[in-house]
Design a protein around this motif. Sequence first.
Motif, PDB file in Angstrom:
ATOM      1  N   ASP A   1      30.593  73.671  16.045  1.00  0.00           N
ATOM      2  CA  ASP A   1      30.203  74.875  16.201  1.00  0.00           C
ATOM      3  C   ASP A   1      30.838  75.957  15.269  1.00  0.00           C
ATOM      4  O   ASP A   1      30.557  76.759  14.287  1.00  0.00           O
ATOM      5  CB  ASP A   1      29.581  75.451  17.448  1.00  0.00           C
TER       6      ASP A   1
ATOM      7  N   ARG B   1      31.220  75.113  11.593  1.00  0.00           N
ATOM      8  CA  ARG B   1      30.001  75.555  10.871  1.00  0.00           C
ATOM      9  C   ARG B   1      30.298  77.068  10.709  1.00  0.00           C
ATOM     10  O   ARG B   1      29.663  77.388   9.488  1.00  0.00           O
ATOM     11  CB  ARG B   1      28.969  75.106  11.570  1.00  0.00           C
ATOM     12  N   ALA B   2      30.560  77.580  11.724  1.00  0.00           N
ATOM     13  CA  ALA B   2      30.729  79.125  11.278  1.00  0.00           C
ATOM     14  C   ALA B   2      31.555  79.851  10.672  1.00  0.00           C
ATOM     15  O   ALA B   2      31.495  80.871   9.821  1.00  0.00           O
ATOM     16  CB  ALA B   2      30.362  79.789  12.808  1.00  0.00           C
ATOM     17  N   LYS B   3      32.681  79.133  10.829  1.00  0.00           N
ATOM     18  CA  LYS B   3      33.942  79.869  10.249  1.00  0.00           C
ATOM     19  C   LYS B   3      34.646  78.978   8.920  1.00  0.00           C
ATOM     20  O   LYS B   3      35.796  79.664   8.399  1.00  0.00           O
ATOM     21  CB  LYS B   3      35.072  79.852  11.404  1.00  0.00           C
TER      22      LYS B   3
ATOM     23  N   ASN C   1      32.987  75.745   7.202  1.00  0.00           N
ATOM     24  CA  ASN C   1      31.998  75.340   6.248  1.00  0.00           C
ATOM     25  C   ASN C   1      30.723  75.015   6.869  1.00  0.00           C
ATOM     26  O   ASN C   1      30.585  74.473   7.859  1.00  0.00           O
ATOM     27  CB  ASN C   1      32.759  74.080   5.667  1.00  0.00           C
ATOM     28  N   PRO C   2      29.697  75.739   6.236  1.00  0.00           N
ATOM     29  CA  PRO C   2      28.196  75.572   6.812  1.00  0.00           C
ATOM     30  C   PRO C   2      27.766  74.229   6.680  1.00  0.00           C
ATOM     31  O   PRO C   2      27.011  73.844   7.617  1.00  0.00           O
ATOM     32  CB  PRO C   2      27.323  76.555   5.871  1.00  0.00           C
TER      33      PRO C   2
ATOM     34  N   TYR D   1      29.510  69.830  10.788  1.00  0.00           N
ATOM     35  CA  TYR D   1      28.954  69.687  12.338  1.00  0.00           C
ATOM     36  C   TYR D   1      29.868  69.193  13.399  1.00  0.00           C
ATOM     37  O   TYR D   1      29.382  69.135  14.386  1.00  0.00           O
ATOM     38  CB  TYR D   1      27.630  68.766  12.038  1.00  0.00           C
TER      39      TYR D   1
END
Length: 115
Positions: A53, A56-58, A60-61, A64
């Motif tokens: 999480d 993904r947020a900080k 690379n989108p 996972y």
Amino acid sequence: MLRRVLATAACAVLAGAAVLTLGSPAQATAGPARGAAALVTVDLVFSPLYVGDYCRAKVNPAAYIGFYRNNGISCHGSGFLGQGDPYLACKYLTTDVVMSALPGPYEALLCRVIR
């Protein structure tokens, strides 16, 4: 008769003193101030999916999953997608005061926090 009255009165006084002594709460002499909460250190372990999480947020989108490797967070999706900071990952994953970020079991992230 007077002896019975005095004996009964003495027993009543002693019983009342015992009730007052046993019924009153104990007072603490050490520890935090009244009403203040004690602070404790807690270790929180976040699995690679939870670290994902943060990735993904900080980082690379498309990421996972994230692993604690070589003193950093290794973020993965369909391949390696970047590095993250373990301390910042802890700050992202919990609202507690973070003391340190350490490697956890199975490449998880262990956050040592104060509660």
